[in-house]
Write a protein that holds these residues in place. Structure first.
Motif, PDB file in Angstrom:
ATOM      1  N   PHE A  95     -63.615 -62.356  46.754  1.00 48.98           N
ATOM      2  CA  PHE A  95     -64.743 -63.163  47.258  1.00 48.98           C
ATOM      3  C   PHE A  95     -65.697 -62.260  48.042  1.00 48.98           C
ATOM      4  O   PHE A  95     -65.399 -61.094  48.280  1.00 48.98           O
ATOM      5  N   HIS A  96     -66.821 -62.835  48.424  1.00 46.87           N
ATOM      6  CA  HIS A  96     -67.798 -62.104  49.238  1.00 46.87           C
ATOM      7  C   HIS A  96     -67.967 -62.831  50.571  1.00 46.87           C
ATOM      8  O   HIS A  96     -67.971 -64.065  50.605  1.00 46.87           O
ATOM      9  N   HIS A  97     -68.143 -62.045  51.621  1.00 48.87           N
ATOM     10  CA  HIS A  97     -68.533 -62.646  52.901  1.00 48.87           C
ATOM     11  C   HIS A  97     -69.923 -63.218  52.750  1.00 48.87           C
ATOM     12  O   HIS A  97     -70.818 -62.544  52.229  1.00 48.87           O
ATOM     13  N   GLY A 114     -67.678 -66.935  56.384  1.00 43.89           N
ATOM     14  CA  GLY A 114     -66.460 -66.673  55.621  1.00 43.89           C
ATOM     15  C   GLY A 114     -66.821 -66.662  54.139  1.00 43.89           C
ATOM     16  O   GLY A 114     -67.792 -66.030  53.729  1.00 43.89           O
ATOM     17  N   ARG A 115     -66.075 -67.417  53.342  1.00 44.63           N
ATOM     18  CA  ARG A 115     -66.418 -67.569  51.915  1.00 44.63           C
ATOM     19  C   ARG A 115     -67.517 -68.603  51.718  1.00 44.63           C
ATOM     20  O   ARG A 115     -67.873 -68.940  50.590  1.00 44.63           O
ATOM     21  N   GLY A 116     -67.979 -69.192  52.834  1.00 49.50           N
ATOM     22  CA  GLY A 116     -68.907 -70.322  52.778  1.00 49.50           C
ATOM     23  C   GLY A 116     -68.198 -71.589  53.217  1.00 49.50           C
ATOM     24  O   GLY A 116     -68.796 -72.660  53.296  1.00 49.50           O
ATOM     25  N   SER A 173     -72.420 -69.046  35.114  1.00 54.99           N
ATOM     26  CA  SER A 173     -71.080 -69.013  35.700  1.00 54.99           C
ATOM     27  C   SER A 173     -71.143 -68.328  37.068  1.00 54.99           C
ATOM     28  O   SER A 173     -71.650 -67.205  37.181  1.00 54.99           O
ATOM     29  N   THR A 174     -70.624 -69.007  38.084  1.00 50.69           N
ATOM     30  CA  THR A 174     -70.680 -68.452  39.448  1.00 50.69           C
ATOM     31  C   THR A 174     -70.025 -67.060  39.535  1.00 50.69           C
ATOM     32  O   THR A 174     -70.646 -66.130  40.063  1.00 50.69           O
ATOM     33  N   PRO A 175     -68.790 -66.880  39.017  1.00 50.87           N
ATOM     34  CA  PRO A 175     -68.197 -65.529  39.111  1.00 50.87           C
ATOM     35  C   PRO A 175     -69.060 -64.478  38.414  1.00 50.87           C
ATOM     36  O   PRO A 175     -69.186 -63.358  38.903  1.00 50.87           O
ATOM     37  N   GLY A 216     -61.998 -74.832  46.836  1.00 53.84           N
ATOM     38  CA  GLY A 216     -63.204 -74.074  46.482  1.00 53.84           C
ATOM     39  C   GLY A 216     -64.067 -73.856  47.700  1.00 53.84           C
ATOM     40  O   GLY A 216     -64.022 -74.640  48.661  1.00 53.84           O
ATOM     41  N   SER A 217     -64.879 -72.809  47.644  1.00 55.97           N
ATOM     42  CA  SER A 217     -65.675 -72.418  48.821  1.00 55.97           C
ATOM     43  C   SER A 217     -66.659 -73.497  49.257  1.00 55.97           C
ATOM     44  O   SER A 217     -66.978 -73.608  50.440  1.00 55.97           O
ATOM     45  N   ASP A 218     -67.185 -74.286  48.304  1.00 51.21           N
ATOM     46  CA  ASP A 218     -68.227 -75.265  48.639  1.00 51.21           C
ATOM     47  C   ASP A 218     -67.677 -76.666  48.920  1.00 51.21           C
ATOM     48  O   ASP A 218     -68.444 -77.568  49.261  1.00 51.21           O
TER      49      ASP A 218
HETATM   50  O1  C5P Z   1     -64.712 -70.815  45.681  1.00 58.28           O
HETATM   51  P1  C5P Z   1     -65.215 -71.060  44.300  1.00 58.28           P
HETATM   52  O2  C5P Z   1     -64.128 -71.436  43.346  1.00 58.28           O
HETATM   53  O3  C5P Z   1     -66.378 -71.961  44.226  1.00 58.28           O
HETATM   54  O4  C5P Z   1     -65.764 -69.652  43.807  1.00 58.28           O
HETATM   55  C1  C5P Z   1     -66.023 -69.392  42.465  1.00 58.28           C
HETATM   56  C2  C5P Z   1     -66.228 -67.895  42.285  1.00 58.28           C
HETATM   57  O5  C5P Z   1     -67.428 -67.472  42.938  1.00 58.28           O
HETATM   58  C3  C5P Z   1     -65.138 -67.005  42.900  1.00 58.28           C
HETATM   59  O6  C5P Z   1     -64.071 -66.841  42.021  1.00 58.28           O
HETATM   60  C4  C5P Z   1     -65.883 -65.706  43.134  1.00 58.28           C
HETATM   61  O7  C5P Z   1     -66.020 -64.976  41.928  1.00 58.28           O
HETATM   62  C5  C5P Z   1     -67.273 -66.186  43.503  1.00 58.28           C
HETATM   63  N1  C5P Z   1     -67.450 -66.284  44.970  1.00 58.28           N
HETATM   64  C6  C5P Z   1     -67.550 -65.117  45.716  1.00 58.28           C
HETATM   65  N2  C5P Z   1     -67.710 -65.192  47.066  1.00 58.28           N
HETATM   66  C7  C5P Z   1     -67.792 -66.392  47.692  1.00 58.28           C
HETATM   67  C8  C5P Z   1     -67.710 -67.603  46.948  1.00 58.28           C
HETATM   68  C9  C5P Z   1     -67.536 -67.511  45.583  1.00 58.28           C
HETATM   69  O8  C5P Z   1     -67.486 -64.001  45.171  1.00 58.28           O
HETATM   70  N3  C5P Z   1     -67.963 -66.417  48.999  1.00 58.28           N
END
Ligand code: C5P
Length: 329
Positions: free
Chosen positions: A33-35, A159-161, A185-187, A143-145
């Motif tokens: 993940f990303h900060h 954090g991750r959001g 695609s988010t990733p 999930g982050s959101d």
């Molecule tokens: O948390 P979520 O399942 O929504 O995240 C989907 C993808 O988005 C993660 O697998 C990652 O590749 C990317 N992501 C990230 N950093 C975050 C949130 C999401 O790299 N803070």
């Protein structure tokens, strides 16, 4: 103790979509993940998530996007319901029905909204009555959101959001959302962001003073200028056609425009309802956006809109741990 809750026949939760007014992306973390330092706003596009006792776990999706959503065990709403059941010691499957109005794979957290709705609705149906902290914890695991879909309003995410703090802002904002007919695609968008930044030092993300000042002022012009998304270059690199969408919106009266989250939806801020109609027409007529929606924000997070009671059927909510299920700690 929980007799009222256990006689519920069905519960419906309404959950909003989000846009990111600001999305600052830090370095890639060891966990993949990303900060983030992000400012979320919940906007008035909703999914309704209904849960009812059933002999087996199942999910049905209704609405124009139904074909784009997996109606199997991978569905995030179904995973959310099962996670809560496992944590609270519930042995009562539910049928989930989602009336979907949030576009799919659009950068508006539609899947996260459905997970948040399923958590909240099942929590009430089963009479678990989890604390906010306990529900948030489950949400973050999904999930982050997802935590933001529960909270709503306008909030700062770190954090991750998933670490949230409400933002005390003023104003009600009118958005025009240019949808795309191809999802992103988010990733993949995050990976493209990393690729584009290869060799560059990426600082830890912080929210900008300009964004906080704009939200405190409630002035849409200031907010329009402060919109910012570090994922935008990556989304544009993967879908270059979005440049034209952005240009069309900005040339037709938008105060600001930004790709929402990982895209491909482009969110335009306008000054009022009349301008939102003008811009919706301009975007559609130019052919830049295949479809357009309008929404206001901020709106509240996931909430229960219907809790229908009735005689307990053959799929009664036996086996749960009662109202204190996830309350402690
Ligand atoms: O948390 P979520 O399942 O929504 O995240 C989907 C993808 O988005 C993660 O697998 C990652 O590749 C990317 N992501 C990230 N950093 C975050 C949130 C999401 O790299 N803070």
């Amino acid at each position: 103790m929980s007799s009222a809750a256990t006689s519920l026949r069905s519960v419906t939760a309404r959950v909003p979509a989000k846009i990111n007014l600001e999305l600052m992306v830090g370095p890639l973390r060891p966990d993949g993940f990303h900060h983030l330092a992000t400012v979320f706003q919940a906007v008035g596009l909703h999914d309704d998530v209904t849960v009812e006792p059933a002999p087996d776990w199942g999910i049905t999706i209704n609405g124009p996007y139904a074909d784009l959503v997996p109606a199997d065990d991978t569905n995030l709403a179904l995973r959310a319901a099962r996670l809560l059941a496992a944590e609270a010691g519930i042995d009562s499957p539910v049928q989930i029905t989602i009336d979907k109005d949030i576009p799919v794979a659009a950068g508006m957290a539609g899947g996260s909204a459905d997970a948040a709705g399923a958590l909240l609705a099942c929590d009430a149906l089963w009479g678990v009555w989890s604390s906010k902290a306990a529900l948030n914890d489950l949400a973050a695991r999904l999930g982050s959101d997802v935590p933001f879909a529960l909270l709503g309003g306008t909030a700062m995410g770190s954090g991750r959001g998933d670490q949230l703090a409400p933002v005390l802002g003023r104003g009600r904002y009118t958005w025009v959302l240019a949808l795309s007919d191809v999802g992103l695609s988010t990733p993949q968008v995050y990976a493209e962001c990393d690729r584009l930044r290869t060799g560059r030092r990426v600082p830890e993300p912080t929210a900008s003073a300009a964004m906080m000042t704009a939200l405190r002022s409630g002035n849409p012009e200031s907010l329009g200028r402060a919109l910012r998304n570090d994922l935008q270059p990556a989304a544009l690199s993967l879908q270059p056609r979005l440049e034209e969408v952005l240009r069309t919106g900005l040339d037709n009266g938008a105060l600001g425009g930004i790709i929402s989250g990982s895209g491909p939806t482009v969110a335009f801020l306008v000054s009022d309802t009349e301008r939102s109609l003008d811009l919706a027409v301009a975007l559609t007529a130019s052919g830049a956006a295949p479809s357009v929606k309008r929404a206001v924000g901020p709106v509240r997070g996931a909430h229960i809109v219907t809790a229908a009671s009735g005689p307990r059927g053959s799929f009664g909510t036996t086996g749960h741990t009662g109202p204190a299920g996830l309350r402690s700690s």
